[in-house]
Structure formats: C-alpha cells, structure tokens
Design a protein around this motif. Structure first.
Motif, mmCIF file in Angstrom:
data_model
loop_
_atom_site.group_PDB
_atom_site.id
_atom_site.type_symbol
_atom_site.label_atom_id
_atom_site.label_comp_id
_atom_site.label_asym_id
_atom_site.label_seq_id
_atom_site.Cartn_x
_atom_site.Cartn_y
_atom_site.Cartn_z
ATOM 1 N N ARG A 84 -32.872 -27.082 62.922
ATOM 2 C CA ARG A 84 -32.029 -28.255 62.693
ATOM 3 C C ARG A 84 -31.372 -28.241 61.325
ATOM 4 N NH1 ARG A 84 -36.090 -31.470 64.208
ATOM 5 N NH2 ARG A 84 -36.440 -32.154 62.099
ATOM 6 N N GLU A 85 -32.005 -27.605 60.346
ATOM 7 C CA GLU A 85 -31.504 -27.618 58.977
ATOM 8 C C GLU A 85 -30.987 -26.250 58.546
ATOM 9 O OE1 GLU A 85 -31.096 -30.326 57.153
ATOM 10 O OE2 GLU A 85 -31.905 -31.567 58.742
ATOM 11 N N ARG A 86 -31.894 -25.334 58.213
ATOM 12 C CA ARG A 86 -31.490 -24.043 57.645
ATOM 13 C C ARG A 86 -32.313 -22.916 58.261
ATOM 14 N NH1 ARG A 86 -29.175 -22.502 52.514
ATOM 15 N NH2 ARG A 86 -29.773 -20.371 52.015
ATOM 16 N N LEU A 87 -31.609 -21.847 58.615
ATOM 17 C CA LEU A 87 -32.236 -20.650 59.155
ATOM 18 C C LEU A 87 -31.878 -19.474 58.269
ATOM 19 C CD1 LEU A 87 -33.624 -18.916 61.370
ATOM 20 C CD2 LEU A 87 -31.418 -18.883 62.548
ATOM 21 N N VAL A 99 -30.259 -18.424 69.505
ATOM 22 C CA VAL A 99 -30.481 -19.061 68.209
ATOM 23 C C VAL A 99 -29.598 -20.296 68.116
ATOM 24 C CG1 VAL A 99 -30.254 -18.790 65.714
ATOM 25 C CG2 VAL A 99 -31.079 -16.879 67.102
ATOM 26 N N TYR A 100 -30.206 -21.448 67.880
ATOM 27 C CA TYR A 100 -29.494 -22.714 67.704
ATOM 28 C C TYR A 100 -29.701 -23.125 66.252
ATOM 29 C CZ TYR A 100 -29.620 -22.576 72.764
ATOM 30 O OH TYR A 100 -29.477 -22.181 74.065
ATOM 31 N N TYR A 101 -28.613 -23.268 65.507
ATOM 32 C CA TYR A 101 -28.734 -23.466 64.065
ATOM 33 C C TYR A 101 -27.720 -24.471 63.555
ATOM 34 C CZ TYR A 101 -24.516 -20.658 63.755
ATOM 35 O OH TYR A 101 -23.234 -20.212 63.896
ATOM 36 N N ASN A 102 -28.018 -25.046 62.404
ATOM 37 C CA ASN A 102 -27.083 -25.885 61.670
ATOM 38 C C ASN A 102 -26.433 -25.047 60.567
ATOM 39 O OD1 ASN A 102 -25.710 -28.073 60.493
ATOM 40 N ND2 ASN A 102 -27.462 -28.554 59.209
ATOM 41 N N LEU A 103 -27.266 -24.377 59.777
ATOM 42 C CA LEU A 103 -26.805 -23.519 58.681
ATOM 43 C C LEU A 103 -27.599 -22.230 58.758
ATOM 44 C CD1 LEU A 103 -25.166 -23.296 55.993
ATOM 45 C CD2 LEU A 103 -27.190 -24.200 54.860
ATOM 46 N N LYS A 119 -25.109 -25.790 65.981
ATOM 47 C CA LYS A 119 -25.411 -27.196 66.300
ATOM 48 C C LYS A 119 -25.453 -27.967 64.995
ATOM 49 C CE LYS A 119 -26.348 -27.035 70.767
ATOM 50 N NZ LYS A 119 -25.693 -27.869 71.747
ATOM 51 N N PRO A 120 -24.317 -28.503 64.539
ATOM 52 C CA PRO A 120 -24.317 -29.223 63.259
ATOM 53 C C PRO A 120 -25.212 -30.454 63.310
ATOM 54 C CG PRO A 120 -22.179 -29.389 64.340
ATOM 55 C CD PRO A 120 -23.037 -28.512 65.193
#
Length: 173
Positions: A84-87, A99-103, A119-120
């Motif tokens: 949800r935040e950082r990967l 992979v579902y990521y925000n950043l 996914k922002p």
C-alpha cells in the motif's frame, strides 16, 4: 542490503518478528510492527497496521501472498505482493506473481514474473466540507475579512476544488 543514501521509513523500522535462516514456518503469518525473514514461510504473510514493514533477505523465501504496507525484498516471493505504501525490490529480489504497489523502487537485477499494477494510495482530504479554518468559527462560516478566502463571483468561504458552481452566497457570522 541497507546501503547508504536516502533512508526510507521501511529501513528504519524496529524488527519485532524474526524468521531465522534455518527456520521454516508452514501456515499464514499475521504480524504488527516489523518482520525480517531469513528463512522460509509457506503461507500468506499479512500485517495489521499502517506502519508495518517486512524485509526479506537474500536467503529469505515466502511461498504465498504478501500484504504489507512497506516491503523491502531481496529474496524470493512465490505469490502476489501487495504494498500500500512503498515496495523496494533489491538486486536479488525475485517475485513469481503479480505486484500491486503505490510506490516502487527497483534495483538492477531484481525480477518480477507477473503483472505490475500501480494502485495509488487514496489522497487524504485536505479540507473538510462545511468547516472553517479557525476552531472558534461556526461550521460552514466564512471569514469575511480574508481576501484569500474570496471565491470568484463574489462568494466567500472555503475553496472546495471538487464542488460544482453553486448559486447563492455564503454569509459570514
């Protein structure tokens, strides 16, 4: 793994759960705070909380989905990854799944065998509708003395970027 340069929140989190190099866990794992994996987890890994972090070393393996807000991966995940935040995908990272990521930060050598889906995170509301800036004002009341508070068409009140044009005036108290 934790090289110099800009330190993220994920890299500075306190590790409260450790899966050692010769350890194998079978079953789903739910944790809070920070978790570090040097061994193997055969099951889904999920974090309860917004500031949770998981780091998976070069020797770490997770066979299942990973759902953690902050992820630092230098090992292998066979399953989908949700951050949800950082990967952070380090040089030895291997993901066999979506992979579902925000950043995302991806080093040379990292690999993803699946889709990467941005996914922002939801933007927090900066202004509450119907609330004034100072705590002493009544809800919805405009401050008539403020030039910065004036809207086009002579209306006064808070700027509401999502609002459509409304008829009438907002009166001050």
């Amino acid at each position: 793994m934790f090289g110099s340069g800009n330190k993220s929140k994920a890299k500075s989190a306190k590790i409260e759960t450790l899966v050692g190099r010769n350890t194998e866990i079978t079953g789903d794992v739910t944790f809070q705070g920070g978790m570090h994996v040097d061994g193997t987890v055969r099951g889904n890994v999920r974090a309860d909380g917004d500031h949770c972090v998981i780091s998976v070393s070069q020797h770490g393996v997770i066979e299942g989905d990973v759902k953690v807000p902050h992820i630092v991966l230098d090992g292998t995940v066979t399953g989908d990854v949700y951050s949800r935040e950082r990967l952070e995908l380090e040089a030895h990272a291997k993901v066999n799944g979506d992979v579902y990521y925000n950043l995302v930060e991806m080093a040379v050598g990292a690999s993803v065998n699946g889709k990467m889906v941005h996914k922002p995170a939801e933007r927090p509301l900066l202004l509450e509708k119907g609330r004034s800036e100072s705590a002493g004002d009544k809800p919805g009341a405009a401050r008539p003395d403020s030039q910065a508070n004036r809207q086009p068409g002579g209306q006064q009140g808070r700027f509401d970027p999502g609002a459509q044009h409304r008829e009438g005036k907002v009166s001050g108290s």
